[in-house]
Design an enzyme around this catalytic site. Structure first.
Site, PDB file in Angstrom:
ATOM      1  N   ALA A 117     -11.201   8.305  -5.055  1.00 28.97           N
ATOM      2  CA  ALA A 117     -11.335   6.747  -4.355  1.00 28.97           C
ATOM      3  C   ALA A 117      -9.976   6.087  -5.111  1.00 28.97           C
ATOM      4  CB  ALA A 117     -12.479   6.034  -4.789  1.00 28.97           C
ATOM      5  N   LYS A 118      -9.434   5.216  -4.448  1.00 28.51           N
ATOM      6  CA  LYS A 118      -8.232   4.520  -5.153  1.00 28.51           C
ATOM      7  C   LYS A 118      -8.524   3.090  -4.651  1.00 28.51           C
ATOM      8  CE  LYS A 118      -5.026   5.331  -8.307  1.00 28.51           C
ATOM      9  NZ  LYS A 118      -5.126   6.263  -9.295  1.00 28.51           N
ATOM     10  N   GLY A 119      -8.108   2.030  -5.434  1.00 27.33           N
ATOM     11  CA  GLY A 119      -8.190   0.651  -4.999  1.00 27.33           C
ATOM     12  C   GLY A 119      -6.913  -0.059  -5.693  1.00 27.33           C
TER      13      GLY A 119
END
Ligand code: NAD
Length: 428
Positions: A117-119
């Protein structure tokens, strides 16, 4: 009480390769070599969740400002998704998608039970006060309460976020859960359930795979010469640990410029100097060179540990190293790959070389869940074993398919996720 988030210059947007396209180019090559089923290919190229959320906050002057926040979960087949949160003006959904996919492959390569994931939040952190940053982080977390969770999706620090940001996320999540949930983030301060060795983990992993690659080429650490670009968390630790292995480090750089000494630097002295002066630029007994010249120095090992797109089709042909260990994410453009291959340079790809950080993040999560904390020695011994195994597995895969290590790393990762997906099946 709070430590200020250090603002780092955002990477220039001009000349930047589209990171998602760059990731997909390598993914496609690996998928073809692997003979990946078309349905599974389509499944793995699409992120499972992409959240865009408005983050309104009250600014210190009483006005309301609204920021755009993102969280992309690329894949959660192997376990809860894992990936950093970055604050920068050029954060975009495409960038988040690429970085989230890289996290999926990275976790698969080092064999930890996480997806990717990445945000991030599109903002200029230099223009926000500490209290505005806190409100921004807490509202972003509140908006993503049903995404985050120690069993679901676990953020970590990335560009312009730090231990303090993780503490705010953890506290906000815990307030809503009515209990303290330390395992919802990693990269926390030690006092809040952080792990020994987390800060040095990425640089240590770079050193482990670099020495393994030197060994493969029959170069003893004591005879090896290295150049390290970037002197932050990853670069300074990698340089120091390589020095401790007997490697002669002849070139170093930071955002202010590069320095060269043919006899090799005394790393403890350099680290001490940078702590006091905040920059390498005027380090005594060193020749000042440009960052471009630094990358082109003759050496056995080049460690780009600054930022993306440093080795491009324009300069790749001029490099004079035998090995590149990618400490940074995406330091080599897809167009530079074939040039490096043609020159016979062994490239240890980012998704392997800098996976030490996520590996110790995994250790942090395990320790939080056990409520039992390990010694530094235990953390480092386990990191060494896992990075070494990952290097050997990538090397074997690359040899089997007769491809460079980067494609070998993608094949290994895609194959693992695809096989897991096949066994789990598609829920309908
Ligand atoms: P950092 O901000 O601590 O350090 C970056 C360093 O690069 C600084 O010394 C800065 O002065 C230097 N720099 C910036 N622009 C430069 C330029 N144009 N030329 C030369 N040097 C330049 O960041 P970090 O945490 O060390 O991360 C570096 C890279 O490693 C990033 O690509 C990051 O995504 C990647 N990475 C970091 C971790 C981690 O655990 N910190 C994990 C995986 C990947």
């Amino acid at each position: 009480m709070y430590s200020q988030v250090n603002y780092k210059e955002p990477a220039p947007i001009m000349n930047k390769e589209n990171p998602f396209e760059s990731m997909m180019e390598r993914f496609d090559t690996a998928a073809n070599k692997l003979g990946l089923d078309e349905g599974i290919y389509n499944y793995l190229k699409s992120p499972v969740k992409q959240v865009i959320t408005s983050v309104p906050i009250i600014m210190d002057d009483g006005s309301i400002d609204v920021f755009e926040g993102y969280r992309v979960i690329h894949n959660d087949i192997l376990g809860p998704s894992k990936g950093g949160i970055r604050y920068a003006p050029d954060v975009s959904l495409d960038e988040m998608k690429a970085l989230a996919a890289w996290m999926t492959w990275k976790c698969a390569i080092v064999n930890i039970p996480f997806g990717g994931a990445k945000g991030g939040i599109k903002c200029d952190p230099a223009k926000l006060s500490l209290h505005e940053l806190e409100r921004l982080t807490r509202r972003f977390t509140a908006n993503l309460l049903d995404v985050f969770g120690p069993e679901r999706d676990i953020p970590a620090p990335d560009m312009n976020t730090n231990e303090q940001t993780m503490a705010w996320i953890m506290d906000t999540y815990s307030m809503h859960s009515k209990r303290t949930v330390t395992g919802v983030v990693t990269g926390k301060p030690m006092i809040l359930g952080g792990s020994q060795g987390r800060r040095e983990a990425t640089g240590r992993g770079v050193m482990i795979v670099s020495t393994a690659a030197l060994q493969k080429l029959g170069i003893k650490s004591n005879d090896a010469v290295a150049v390290v670009q970037g002197f932050g968390n990853v670069g300074s630790v990698a340089a120091q640990l390589l020095y401790e292995q007997g490697v002669k480090v002849i070139g170093l750089s930071d955002v202010n410029g590069a320095i060269y000494n043919s006899k090799g630097f005394n790393l403890p002295e350099v680290i001490d100097y940078v702590e006091k002066n905040k920059s390498l630029a005027k380090f005594p007994n060193a020749e000042v060179i440009s960052n471009e010249e630094l990358l082109e120095l003759e050496c056995d090992l080049l460690v780009p540990a600054a930022k993306e797109d440093q080795i491009r089709s324009k300069n790749a042909g001029r490099l004079k190293c035998k090995i590149i260990a990618e400490g940074a994410n995406g330091p080599t453009t897809a167009k530079a790959d074939p040039i490096l291959q043609e020159k016979g340079i062994l490239v240890i790809p980012d998704i392997l070389a800098n996976a030490g950080g996520v590996t110790v993040s995994y250790f942090e999560w395990v320790q939080d869940r056990m409520g039992f904390f390990w010694t530094l020695n235990r953390v480092n011994t386990r990191l060494e074993r896992m990075m070494h195994e990952a290097f050997v597995n990538v090397y074997k895969t690359a040899a089997k398919y007769d491809v460079p290590l980067r494609i070998g790393a993608y094949i290994l990762a895609i194959d693992k996720v695809a096989r897991t997906l096949k066994i789990r099946g598609i829920y309908a």
